[in-house]
Scaffold this motif. Structure first.
Motif, PDB file in Angstrom:
ATOM      1  N   ASP A   1       0.820  -1.224   0.000  1.00 34.33           N
ATOM      2  CA  ASP A   1       0.000   0.000   0.000  1.00 34.33           C
ATOM      3  C   ASP A   1       0.852   1.271   0.000  1.00 34.33           C
ATOM      4  N   GLU A   2       1.867   1.310  -0.847  1.00 31.04           N
ATOM      5  CA  GLU A   2       2.760   2.473  -0.835  1.00 31.04           C
ATOM      6  C   GLU A   2       2.261   3.608  -1.724  1.00 31.04           C
ATOM      7  N   ILE A   3       1.396   3.299  -2.678  1.00 29.69           N
ATOM      8  CA  ILE A   3       0.799   4.352  -3.500  1.00 29.69           C
ATOM      9  C   ILE A   3      -0.334   4.987  -2.703  1.00 29.69           C
ATOM     10  N   LYS A   4      -0.273   6.285  -2.533  1.00 28.70           N
ATOM     11  CA  LYS A   4      -1.262   6.982  -1.719  1.00 28.70           C
ATOM     12  C   LYS A   4      -2.586   7.117  -2.477  1.00 28.70           C
ATOM     13  N   GLY A   5      -3.661   7.191  -1.708  1.00 27.51           N
ATOM     14  CA  GLY A   5      -4.972   7.428  -2.309  1.00 27.51           C
ATOM     15  C   GLY A   5      -5.785   6.184  -2.571  1.00 27.51           C
ATOM     16  N   GLY A   6      -5.304   5.028  -2.107  1.00 30.84           N
ATOM     17  CA  GLY A   6      -6.086   3.804  -2.239  1.00 30.84           C
ATOM     18  C   GLY A   6      -6.401   3.457  -3.680  1.00 30.84           C
TER      19      GLY A   6
ATOM     20  N   ASN B   1      -8.314   4.904  -5.973  1.00 26.83           N
ATOM     21  CA  ASN B   1      -8.199   5.995  -6.945  1.00 26.83           C
ATOM     22  C   ASN B   1      -6.743   6.353  -7.222  1.00 26.83           C
ATOM     23  N   GLY B   2      -5.908   6.258  -6.191  1.00 26.95           N
ATOM     24  CA  GLY B   2      -4.494   6.549  -6.374  1.00 26.95           C
ATOM     25  C   GLY B   2      -3.828   5.570  -7.328  1.00 26.95           C
ATOM     26  N   ARG B   3      -4.166   4.299  -7.195  1.00 21.07           N
ATOM     27  CA  ARG B   3      -3.578   3.289  -8.084  1.00 21.07           C
ATOM     28  C   ARG B   3      -4.141   3.417  -9.497  1.00 21.07           C
ATOM     29  N   ALA B   4      -5.438   3.654  -9.588  1.00 18.41           N
ATOM     30  CA  ALA B   4      -6.067   3.773 -10.905  1.00 18.41           C
ATOM     31  C   ALA B   4      -5.562   4.994 -11.666  1.00 18.41           C
ATOM     32  N   GLY B   5      -5.090   6.007 -10.949  1.00 15.60           N
ATOM     33  CA  GLY B   5      -4.666   7.243 -11.589  1.00 15.60           C
ATOM     34  C   GLY B   5      -3.213   7.283 -12.021  1.00 15.60           C
ATOM     35  N   GLN B   6      -2.487   6.182 -11.847  1.00  5.69           N
ATOM     36  CA  GLN B   6      -1.080   6.156 -12.254  1.00  5.69           C
ATOM     37  C   GLN B   6      -0.947   6.092 -13.778  1.00  5.69           C
ATOM     38  N   ASP B   7       0.206   6.524 -14.279  1.00 10.24           N
ATOM     39  CA  ASP B   7       0.451   6.516 -15.724  1.00 10.24           C
ATOM     40  C   ASP B   7       0.701   5.112 -16.266  1.00 10.24           C
ATOM     41  N   LYS B   8       1.065   4.195 -15.388  1.00  8.23           N
ATOM     42  CA  LYS B   8       1.320   2.815 -15.789  1.00  8.23           C
ATOM     43  C   LYS B   8       0.302   1.891 -15.121  1.00  8.23           C
ATOM     44  N   ALA B   9       0.272   0.659 -15.585  1.00  9.00           N
ATOM     45  CA  ALA B   9      -0.497  -0.354 -14.870  1.00  9.00           C
ATOM     46  C   ALA B   9       0.113  -0.529 -13.477  1.00  9.00           C
ATOM     47  N   VAL B  10      -0.731  -0.871 -12.507  1.00 10.41           N
ATOM     48  CA  VAL B  10      -0.269  -1.052 -11.127  1.00 10.41           C
ATOM     49  C   VAL B  10      -0.682  -2.437 -10.642  1.00 10.41           C
ATOM     50  N   LEU B  11       0.278  -3.167 -10.102  1.00 10.94           N
ATOM     51  CA  LEU B  11      -0.005  -4.476  -9.525  1.00 10.94           C
ATOM     52  C   LEU B  11      -0.041  -4.332  -8.005  1.00 10.94           C
ATOM     53  N   HIS B  12      -1.185  -4.673  -7.434  1.00 14.55           N
ATOM     54  CA  HIS B  12      -1.391  -4.512  -5.993  1.00 14.55           C
ATOM     55  C   HIS B  12      -1.819  -5.847  -5.393  1.00 14.55           C
ATOM     56  N   VAL B  13      -1.099  -6.292  -4.360  1.00 13.67           N
ATOM     57  CA  VAL B  13      -1.462  -7.527  -3.658  1.00 13.67           C
ATOM     58  C   VAL B  13      -2.241  -7.145  -2.407  1.00 13.67           C
ATOM     59  N   ARG B  14      -3.475  -7.575  -2.350  1.00 10.05           N
ATOM     60  CA  ARG B  14      -4.333  -7.203  -1.222  1.00 10.05           C
ATOM     61  C   ARG B  14      -3.978  -7.974   0.039  1.00 10.05           C
ATOM     62  N   GLY B  15      -4.353  -7.372   1.159  1.00  5.22           N
ATOM     63  CA  GLY B  15      -4.224  -8.038   2.451  1.00  5.22           C
ATOM     64  C   GLY B  15      -5.585  -8.108   3.112  1.00  5.22           C
TER      65      GLY B  15
END
Length: 338
Positions: free
Chosen positions: A150-155, A157-171
């Motif tokens: 969870d290092e990208i801020k904004g949850g 929306n923060g991940r969806a708003g990045q310029d690249k695809a974002v891979l997030h592993v949920r907990g």
């Protein structure tokens, strides 16, 4: 039990008020300490009662969840929510079923090849980045950002708003689920599916059922042996739609199918109450604290199936067996901003 706890807390408040009054009046310090010690004993006793209450609540909720999972296994997918595009169903009929039930499943053989290609692309990708994922730290590669913890801020929306695809592993309740944001940027076959959703009959179905919705980013959910999943819950009070594209066969419950409570999106009172929170019991905010066991179903299916789901209805993922994998494309729609 609840009334007793409320009475005890009222009594404790009076005790605290009395101690404060004594301090202001300059009472003997030994007397104040004595009263503080007595208060501490009462507080510890109260905490013990609350702990027991919480334990009972947790066990009750867990048992309730297990009963609902059993009901899901027994309930069949009703014909009224399943449509085969090969049979040329009327858009109006699909739309009406969606409005009434909050979910519909569409079998479309025309996208099976694209879905299988997307699955292959994802497997290749996961193999390529598996070492980076295992580090669990923020890592920026040429075509994707690995979020770490969870290092990208904004949850979301923060991940969806990045310029690249974002891979997030949920907990937490969905521990181990891999969520790839803007997955169409790295999976060409998914990009083609996305275009079809936005221009074809699926859009027509949604436009008729719930006008004014806007397509947002498309993600991929990858579940591998996710044995613990959150119980039935709502994503939102207001209309939110997700289109799930099944990318791996889900022939039985061991694969962790998406589950839904039919018609739950229409129960505005229960939805509102779920978002108010349930106090210190084991129910979280926006958990569904009641589900009609007759209406809970699992979306078993084949690669290429399309599931349209109202997320302001009650839903959950079924726990997987440790050796199972499930992949789904996820297209989100929200009301258009004014």
């Amino acid at each position: 039990m609840t009334n007793k706890i409320e009475r005890d807390f009222t009594s404790l408040k009076k005790a605290v008020s009395g101690i404060r009054k004594s301090l202001k009046q300059g009472s003997d310090i030994d007397d104040v300490y004595s009263r503080l010690n007595a208060l501490e004993v009462r507080l510890n006793s109260q905490l013990e009662v609350m702990s027991k209450f919480e334990s009972i609540a947790n066990r009750t909720k867990n048992a309730y969840d297990e009963l609902l999972l059993t009901a899901i296994k027994k309930n069949s997918l009703p014909d009224e929510v399943f449509f085969d595009i090969a049979q040329a169903p009327d858009v109006r009929k699909i739309s009406d079923a969606l409005s009434q039930n909050g979910i519909c499943i569409i079998r479309d053989e025309t996208i099976v090849e694209l879905a299988r290609n997307a699955q292959s692309e994802m497997n290749d990708f996961l193999e390529k980045v598996k070492d980076d994922i295992s580090k669990k730290i923020y890592t920026e590669l040429d075509d994707v950002i690995i979020d770490g913890v969870d290092e990208i801020k904004g949850g979301h929306n923060g991940r969806a708003g990045q310029d690249k695809a974002v891979l997030h592993v949920r907990g937490g309740a969905d521990d181990g689920l891999v969520d790839v944001f803007n997955a169409d940027r790295i999976f060409p076959s998914l990009a083609a599916i996305k275009e079809g959703l936005r221009t074809g009959y699926v859009k027509d179905v949604i436009d008729r059922a719930i006008p004014g919705m806007e397509f947002e980013n498309i993600n991929v959910y990858i579940n591998k042996g996710v044995t613990k999943t959150r119980g039935f819950h709502y994503d939102s009070r207001s209309p939110v739609v997700k289109i799930f594209i099944v990318l791996t066969d889900v022939p039985d419950h061991s694969y962790g199918p998406y589950c839904y409570e039919l018609g739950s999106h229409l129960d505005e009172v229960t939805i509102e109450e779920s978002f108010s929170g349930i106090g210190f019991t084991s129910f979280r905010k926006n958990d569904a604290y009641f589900s009609n066991y007759k209406n809970v179903i699992a979306c078993l299916g084949k690669v290429g199936d399309i599931v349209i789901s109202y997320q302001h209805g009650s839903h959950r993922g079924f726990p997987q067996s440790p050796d199972r994998t499930r992949m789904m494309g996820v297209q989100v729609l929200r009301p258009k901003k004014p």
